[in-house]
Motif scaffolding. Structure first.
Motif, PDB file in Angstrom:
ATOM      1  N   ALA A  55       4.136 -11.170   2.401  1.00 52.08           N
ATOM      2  CA  ALA A  55       3.167 -10.083   2.565  1.00 52.08           C
ATOM      3  C   ALA A  55       2.035 -10.467   3.496  1.00 52.08           C
ATOM      4  O   ALA A  55       1.271  -9.609   3.940  1.00 52.08           O
ATOM      5  CB  ALA A  55       2.609  -9.668   1.207  1.00 52.08           C
ATOM      6  N   ALA A 100       4.870  -1.863   3.511  1.00 49.43           N
ATOM      7  CA  ALA A 100       4.455  -1.118   2.320  1.00 49.43           C
ATOM      8  C   ALA A 100       3.233  -1.791   1.708  1.00 49.43           C
ATOM      9  O   ALA A 100       2.285  -1.131   1.279  1.00 49.43           O
ATOM     10  CB  ALA A 100       5.592  -1.055   1.314  1.00 49.43           C
ATOM     11  N   THR A 101       3.246  -3.144   1.704  1.00 49.00           N
ATOM     12  CA  THR A 101       2.093  -3.919   1.231  1.00 49.00           C
ATOM     13  C   THR A 101       1.795  -4.998   2.257  1.00 49.00           C
ATOM     14  O   THR A 101       2.677  -5.454   2.979  1.00 49.00           O
ATOM     15  CB  THR A 101       2.373  -4.561  -0.136  1.00 49.00           C
ATOM     16  N   SER A 116      -2.269  -1.882   0.317  1.00 51.82           N
ATOM     17  CA  SER A 116      -1.052  -1.074   0.341  1.00 51.82           C
ATOM     18  C   SER A 116      -1.176   0.008   1.412  1.00 51.82           C
ATOM     19  O   SER A 116      -2.255   0.576   1.610  1.00 51.82           O
ATOM     20  CB  SER A 116      -0.827  -0.423  -1.025  1.00 51.82           C
ATOM     21  N   ALA A 140       0.997   2.595   1.254  1.00 54.89           N
ATOM     22  CA  ALA A 140       1.817   3.656   0.671  1.00 54.89           C
ATOM     23  C   ALA A 140       1.232   5.036   0.943  1.00 54.89           C
ATOM     24  O   ALA A 140       1.958   6.031   0.968  1.00 54.89           O
ATOM     25  CB  ALA A 140       1.962   3.432  -0.832  1.00 54.89           C
ATOM     26  N   SER A 184      -4.568   4.690  -0.287  1.00 57.24           N
ATOM     27  CA  SER A 184      -4.550   3.249  -0.549  1.00 57.24           C
ATOM     28  C   SER A 184      -5.087   2.453   0.641  1.00 57.24           C
ATOM     29  O   SER A 184      -5.774   1.442   0.457  1.00 57.24           O
ATOM     30  CB  SER A 184      -3.133   2.794  -0.904  1.00 57.24           C
ATOM     31  N   TRP A 225      -8.482  -0.034   0.496  1.00 60.58           N
ATOM     32  CA  TRP A 225      -8.552  -1.423   0.963  1.00 60.58           C
ATOM     33  C   TRP A 225      -9.749  -1.617   1.883  1.00 60.58           C
ATOM     34  O   TRP A 225     -10.510  -2.572   1.753  1.00 60.58           O
ATOM     35  CB  TRP A 225      -7.252  -1.783   1.679  1.00 60.58           C
TER      36      TRP A 225
END
Length: 648
Positions: free
Chosen positions: A47, A234-235, A244, A246, A250, A254
């Motif tokens: 990630a 996605a992440t 994320s 998504a 989201s 962040w």
């Protein structure tokens, strides 16, 4: 070709690669360069880390393609490392001319000497341009990135007059970290089904035999016409901050959390802002004072250092140092407004006059700038409103976005997460130009003129920059380059801010211009022939050759008004004047009239209001219709006045 290969092998020389003769004739047509291969492999390690490997081969066919494709520039930073960069160049027959040496790979920082750009970003660049064409360059490089907020963007054919022979994209990612992608304008069969092997999933795309594209009049930007694949995770994770993609919610959350707790002001400044609630009870007037305070006490300095490319500096640092980047200045202004009893939100936006709007269906980091959004509740007769603020400019008008950030979507950062909202869209009345020209004609056809032009809203954007930043000679050059006149001399020029008549009026610039116009009218015996629309003529569009391929992208809606007063030379009268013209279409309305005033002066009045469709473009089939509308306007704009000299 076979004999050449045998000769090379016998001589111990490398076998020829990428001979120009192997390129299909259809790919050479209208091309300055041909991308022989663009093979990219993206390997997602986790990630927080990915590796991108690129193999790119381009044949430069002529000098016009050499500067863009005979060299390579690769960016890197503290979060993006170059593992290697290799290159070679071949002649037209595919024989190796030169192998890139490490000493020929140059390294340069991206900061500027003036101190307005603080960044750890650097570039490595290699120059393999050759004096004679055609030739072929081959580059290989690998990037390790610790910033997985951004995945690579694949568009191997991304410019006009460049053909593509073949390209591939392969992405391998842990199945637990699914890939998100947005395919744009791909031909059928370009994508293959994902393949799962163990705990890894691999995605593949390929393109082949794409001919060079030539831009058509009023077409969208070339990037919006060619095949592309946008990638996103996605992440993701950047220096320990996980997030994320998504949803927009989201992504906004962040970014919001990166800045959480960084809006604390020094106590004295908090008290100063709170006092405004007593002295200025009107919220809009109070917000204007806060904005003017920021403009007068801070300056813009871009900060792109590691996570600092996304995380704002604390408001206390801006208050103390008096500078910050777009994030820091917006965060600081937001803190000041809140201290003054005015809630506001930082917002991410893709800035630039030619910047495409975000792809709303594909949540990802598509932004390059930060602005501020302040909702105003209804108060008495004043309805609810939203004020947008550009916090990096010391001269921009309060509440004005303009072509830089207007008419697009921005991502509001709220405690609940991100919310995609529209910035102001300016219509024709908010993008207007009003010009009054007085023309004193002499008997030889020359003239002196005084011109007063007031531009408002989008029409004044560039002129406002000239007013505040450029010296008189730069101003003169800019204005001179945009006068549609064969011969002229600027005798005087002055720019000034337009007077503000209403609290919510859009900014404007007034231009006062003096001109000498030799031969502006054509003598014909006892007559003078003159087009009274001296400065506002609109050119016709070129004829379409063959069937149009691309959509029609019209400029923003606008309103242009011209009044020309023609003061006749002694002994002359109007023998013939243009007939009134009125044109109406889906694209706008046009009127022009020419009359004689009581004092004998001729007055020409022209007004052109353009419309813009609700969507970003119109179908290609609409071009002939729009072209015909423009042709009629151009024809009316060139209508002549015939002046006759009275016989003695």
């Amino acid at each position: 070709m076979f004999l050449t290969l045998i000769t090379a092998l016998l001589a111990g020389a490398p076998a020829p690669k990428y001979p120009v003769e192997a390129i299909a004739p259809a790919l050479r047509q209208n091309a300055h360069a041909v991308v022989r291969a663009d093979d990219e492999v993206v390997t997602v390690k986790s990630a927080s880390q990915l590796i991108e490997t690129v193999h790119r081969v381009v044949t430069v066919l002529d000098a016009a393609g050499s500067d863009d494709y005979g060299q390579l520039v690769v960016r890197y930073s503290s979060l993006r490392h170059i593992n290697y960069l290799r290159g070679a160049v071949y002649d037209a027959q595919g024989r190796l001319l030169h192998q890139l040496r490490p000493a020929e790979v140059h390294d340069q920082g991206l900061g500027d000497a003036g101190g307005s750009f603080m960044t750890d970003g650097r570039v490595r660049y290699a120059d393999l341009r050759q004096p004679a064409t055609p030739y072929t360059v081959e580059f290989d490089y690998e990037i390790s990135s610790e910033n997985t907020l951004f995945y690579p963007y694949w568009q191997p054919q991304h410019a006009e007059n460049v053909a593509l022979e073949g390209a591939t994209l392969q992405v391998t990612t842990p199945t637990a970290l699914p890939l998100r992608f947005d395919e744009l304008r791909l031909p059928a069969g370009a994508a293959t089904a994902p393949v799962v092997a163990g705990n890894q999933t691999t995605y593949r795309w390929h393109l082949s035999a794409q001919p060079a594209v030539e831009e058509e009049p009023l077409s969208p930007d070339i990037d919006e016409l060619l095949p592309a694949v946008h990638l996103a995770p996605a992440t993701f994770e950047v220096q320990g901050y996980a997030g994320s993609l998504a949803s927009w919610q989201s992504l906004g959350l962040w970014n919001y959390q990166l800045g959480k707790g960084r809006d604390v002001l020094p106590p004295a400044l908090t008290a100063k802002m709170a006092q405004l609630m007593v002295t200025d009870p009107d919220p809009r007037a109070r917000a204007r004072k806060v904005y003017e305070f920021v403009q007068s006490s801070t300056r813009y300095v871009s900060v792109q250092l590691g996570l600092g490319g996304w995380q704002t500096a604390p408001a206390t640092e801006v208050a103390t140092g008096g500078y910050g980047d777009c994030k820091a200045l917006s965060n600081y202004t937001c803190a000041l407004l809140k201290a003054a009893g005015l809630p506001a939100y930082v917002a991410l936006v893709g800035a630039g006059s030619d910047q495409a709007d975000v792809r709303a269906s594909f949540p990802s980091s598509q932004f390059n700038h930060v602005i501020l959004c302040m909702p105003l509740a209804a108060r008495g007769p004043a309805p609810a409103d939203t004020v947008w603020l550009e916090c990096t400019s010391q001269t921009d008008a309060f509440g004005y976005m303009g072509t830089f950030t207007g008419n697009r979507h921005a991502l509001l950062l709220t405690p609940e997460g991100g919310r995609l909202v529209a910035t102001p869209r300016y219509g024709a009345q908010a993008n207007r130009q009003q010009r009054r020209t007085d023309l004193w004609l002499d008997a030889t056809g020359s003239a002196k003129a005084t011109v007063r032009t007031q531009r408002v809203g989008l029409a004044q954007d560039v002129y406002a920059q000239l007013l505040h930043q450029a010296d008189p000679e730069e101003q003169k050059r800019y204005v001179s380059n945009r006068l549609r006149l064969n011969s002229f001399t600027i005798t005087s020029l002055r720019l000034a801010a337009a007077p503000v008549t209403k609290p919510q009026a859009l900014p404007g610039v007034v231009e006062l211009l003096g001109l000498e116009l030799p031969g502006v009218a054509t003598p014909a015996g006892r007559r003078l022939l003159l087009e009274p629309n001296v400065l506002g003529r609109l050119a016709a569009l070129p004829a379409q050759v063959g069937a149009r391929q691309t959509p029609l992208a019209l400029p923003p809606a606008s309103l242009t008004q011209d009044t020309v007063r023609l003061h006749l030379p002694a002994g002359f009268h109007a023998e013939n004047m243009p007939q009134p013209v009125q044109l109406t279409s889906a694209y706008g309305t046009y009127t022009s009239t020419c009359t004689t005033l009581p004092d004998g002066t001729l007055q020409y009045v022209r007004q052109f209001e353009t419309h813009r469709p609700a969507g970003p473009t119109l179908p290609a089939a609409k071009y002939p219709e729009y072209q015909d509308f423009r042709r009629k306007i151009s024809q009316a704009d060139h209508a002549q006045v015939v002046l006759m000299k009275t016989e003695a």
